[in-house]
Design an enzyme around this catalytic site. Sequence first.
Site, PDB file in Angstrom:
ATOM      1  CG  ASP A 154      -1.993  -1.048   1.175  1.00  0.00           C
ATOM      2  OD1 ASP A 154      -2.364  -1.470   0.065  1.00  0.00           O
ATOM      3  OD2 ASP A 154      -2.467  -1.463   2.242  1.00  0.00           O
ATOM      4  CG  ASP A 168      -6.649  -1.690  -1.482  1.00  0.00           C
ATOM      5  OD1 ASP A 168      -6.836  -2.914  -1.642  1.00  0.00           O
ATOM      6  OD2 ASP A 168      -5.795  -1.226  -0.715  1.00  0.00           O
TER       7      ASP A 168
END
Length: 195
Positions: A154, A168
């Site tokens: 991330d 995501d």
Amino acid sequence: MTEAEQAIGTPDAGKAEEGAGTSAAGADEAVAGRGKRRVGVFLTVAALAYVIDLVSKLAVVAKLEHHAPVEVIGTWLQFEVIRNRGAAFGFGEAMTIVFTVIAVGVIVVIARLARKLHSLPWAVALGLLLGGAFGNLTDRIFRTPGDFQGAVVDFIAPSHFAVFNLADSAIVCGGFLIVILSFRGLDPDGTVHKD
């Protein structure tokens, strides 16, 4: 009608049967062509979402990992590499293998839906879901420690919000689009129903 006429058949009857056969064949071709076009859109969107996610993760790991966060819009938006063993936005880090199994299940369900796909908006929505799911699943399989327990990369870090990645984002956008399509009564096969 005489026996001779019955044996030969009337020209009009032959034309009618030929026209019906051509019409049915044309309808089948139209449905098959429509299905192929939508599946093509579905696969293209999925591939684009996957490749963009993969390239972005490779770039940020190579350039930003183990470095201070990079300010994109002051402190409102930064790029900061985080290894996430949980679900989207850092939820449930102790359940990595469970989320991996769920991702595989989602991919199977999407693949089954794609066989009946005749709706362009559904093709885009399912393509986003598939590309995002494959993006994070790739991390689960190939990143440390491996064995379907790898940590997802991330890096998008808005102020006062969880760190996330482009996979995501694709999953959330695809899911949001599906909710809208469902409320509007549009099914993946292109039919519209009113409740």
